[in-house]
Scaffold this motif. Structure first.
Motif, PDB file in Angstrom:
ATOM      1  N   UNK A 152       0.809  -1.217   0.000  1.00  4.32           N
ATOM      2  CA  UNK A 152       0.000   0.000   0.000  1.00  4.32           C
ATOM      3  C   UNK A 152       0.845   1.271   0.000  1.00  4.32           C
ATOM      4  N   UNK A 153       2.144   1.133   0.229  1.00  6.41           N
ATOM      5  CA  UNK A 153       3.033   2.292   0.278  1.00  6.41           C
ATOM      6  C   UNK A 153       3.547   2.642  -1.121  1.00  6.41           C
ATOM      7  N   UNK A 154       3.562   3.925  -1.486  1.00  5.98           N
ATOM      8  CA  UNK A 154       4.128   4.310  -2.783  1.00  5.98           C
ATOM      9  C   UNK A 154       5.631   4.116  -2.786  1.00  5.98           C
ATOM     10  N   UNK A 155       6.227   4.150  -3.968  1.00  6.97           N
ATOM     11  CA  UNK A 155       7.670   3.955  -4.090  1.00  6.97           C
ATOM     12  C   UNK A 155       8.440   4.987  -3.271  1.00  6.97           C
ATOM     13  N   UNK A 156       7.965   6.231  -3.245  1.00  6.19           N
ATOM     14  CA  UNK A 156       8.664   7.266  -2.474  1.00  6.19           C
ATOM     15  C   UNK A 156       8.781   6.868  -1.010  1.00  6.19           C
ATOM     16  N   UNK A 157       7.715   6.283  -0.457  1.00  5.99           N
ATOM     17  CA  UNK A 157       7.740   5.850   0.943  1.00  5.99           C
ATOM     18  C   UNK A 157       8.643   4.639   1.141  1.00  5.99           C
ATOM     19  N   UNK A 276      14.733  10.581  -3.042  1.00  5.23           N
ATOM     20  CA  UNK A 276      15.680  10.910  -4.109  1.00  5.23           C
ATOM     21  C   UNK A 276      17.097  10.473  -3.750  1.00  5.23           C
ATOM     22  N   UNK A 277      17.489  10.696  -2.482  1.00  2.67           N
ATOM     23  CA  UNK A 277      18.840  10.304  -2.050  1.00  2.67           C
ATOM     24  C   UNK A 277      18.997   8.787  -2.074  1.00  2.67           C
ATOM     25  N   UNK A 278      17.959   8.080  -1.614  1.00  2.00           N
ATOM     26  CA  UNK A 278      18.022   6.618  -1.622  1.00  2.00           C
ATOM     27  C   UNK A 278      18.119   6.089  -3.048  1.00  2.00           C
ATOM     28  N   UNK A 279      17.319   6.654  -3.947  1.00  2.00           N
ATOM     29  CA  UNK A 279      17.345   6.210  -5.342  1.00  2.00           C
ATOM     30  C   UNK A 279      18.709   6.482  -5.980  1.00  2.00           C
ATOM     31  N   UNK A 280      19.248   7.662  -5.731  1.00  3.16           N
ATOM     32  CA  UNK A 280      20.547   8.018  -6.297  1.00  3.16           C
ATOM     33  C   UNK A 280      21.636   7.054  -5.801  1.00  3.16           C
ATOM     34  N   UNK A 281      21.547   6.691  -4.527  1.00  2.00           N
ATOM     35  CA  UNK A 281      22.526   5.770  -3.950  1.00  2.00           C
ATOM     36  C   UNK A 281      22.469   4.422  -4.657  1.00  2.00           C
TER      37      UNK A 281
END
Length: 376
Positions: A152-157, A276-281
């Motif tokens: 139920x959580x979006x990708x951002x979460x 954004x930081x997690x994705x960049x990592x």
């Protein structure tokens, strides 16, 4: 100074003065040491290009370089205390780790965070070997776990919560090795009264994102509702979440805001782990193994290297998803959560024990991940 003391000083500078997450700092320590940029003064005197080669993100490299020059200058002026203490006179906007861009809709935000997809089957992935360190691999496992355990959580979460887990476990490990010291933000009472979720045995403080609605391509909710037993008014359930960055709150030397204020729709009062930081990592952490003959390596353009790492991440996520898919119909969500750390341990890169292994890289074989799948 001993090597361990030098490492502690470098990490302290990166996390406290340069204000970058511990996991990010650990992933760059080896490269800084190899380039003989293992002191604040050497980083301050280095050319911007040398820093950028290590921190491929331009904004991050400037952040580290400017922090080193600032601390070095204060030391030269005799302000020793400024070397490890951040100014408490930060503006509120600077303390806020993340704020939504007003011009972006939630659907656009989620689309911008999309991770690379791979459609290869297990047989096509089994010979793939990647080169990385441990923290981003943990992050990848947790992101995929949450896709199954918190759909139920979006990708951002999911990215924010996964980074919160990595941050907590990294700090605990750093404390056990003497790299970090002092009480954690939780031990100091920060985050008390905030909602929490438990992921892989770790209780993480969260911020509820009331009113955030998004689309995932098939249905558009997304603050899920259900009707109570009497069939009366709907009750909102499982809102999207942010993983709170309590260590950033501790570094900013502010008191936690009142509960009602923290639970509001605004994200400006409490620092979070940004998606954004997690994705960049993740996007920059999975390389090809270095060639055995270093002299035969061909220099790649920045764009080509980034594309290669993106493909590698897609293949890694595909392998981890295949693992979870194989067990998802057999194990409960709690059992999937409970087995994740053991699966990660069996697949993680081998590095030196203790302080020497921090940030160390080695091979990750997708065959090792695929071998953990449930047998048909």
């Amino acid at each position: 100074m001993s090597a361990a003391t030098d490492l502690q000083t470098l990490l302290r500078f990166l996390t406290q003065d340069a204000k970058i997450p511990l996991a990010t700092a650990l992933s760059h320590v080896k490269a800084l040491q190899a380039a003989q940029l293992n002191t604040i003064d050497s980083i301050a005197k280095a050319k911007p290009e040398a820093i950028k080669q290590i921190f491929s993100d331009e904004k991050l490299s400037k952040q580290v370089h400017n922090a080193a020059k600032r601390v070095s200058k204060k030391r030269a002026a005799g302000d020793d205390g400024a070397a490890t203490a951040s100014s408490p006179k930060k503006k509120r906007s600077e303390r806020s780790v993340f704020s939504l861009k007003e011009e972006q809709t939630p659907a656009e935000i989620e689309a911008s965070l999309a991770l690379p997809r791979c459609e290869l089957e297990a047989e096509e992935l089994k010979d793939v070997v990647l080169f990385t360190n441990r923290a981003p691999l943990v992050l990848a496992f947790v992101v995929v776990l949450l896709k199954f355990s918190m759909p139920e959580q979006p990708l951002s979460s999911r990215l924010s919560l996964a980074q919160a887990y990595v941050s907590v476990t990294s700090r605990a490990r750093a404390v056990s090795l003497g790299i970090e010291s002092g009480e954690s933000a939780e031990e100091l009472g920060m985050g008390l009264g905030q909602a929490s979720v438990t992921i892989m045995g770790k209780e993480l403080r969260v911020l509820k994102r009331w009113g955030y609605e998004w689309e995932d391509g098939k249905d558009s909710q997304r603050a899920r509702t259900e009707t109570n037993e009497e069939g009366e008014q709907p009750v909102e359930e499982s809102p999207p979440l942010w993983g709170l960055d309590l260590e950033a709150l501790k570094r900013s030397r502010t008191e936690p805001p009142p509960l009602a204020k923290a639970q509001s729709a605004s994200t400006t009062n409490m620092p979070i782990h940004t998606p954004q930081a997690a994705r960049m990592y993740l996007m920059k952490s999975f390389d090809n193994p270095p060639p055995k003959d270093a002299g035969s390596a061909k220099k790649q353009s920045t764009g080509s290297k980034a594309a290669e790492k993106e493909r590698n991440l897609g293949m890694l996520l595909r392998a981890v998803e295949l693992l979870y898919e194989s067990w998802s119909q057999t194990l409960s969500l709690e059992e999937l959560d409970g087995r994740t750390w053991g699966w990660y341990v069996k697949a993680r890169p081998a590095v030196q024990d203790g302080v020497a292994g921090w940030g160390g890289k080695n091979e990750v074989r997708l065959a090792d991940i695929l071998a953990l799948r449930r047998e048909e």
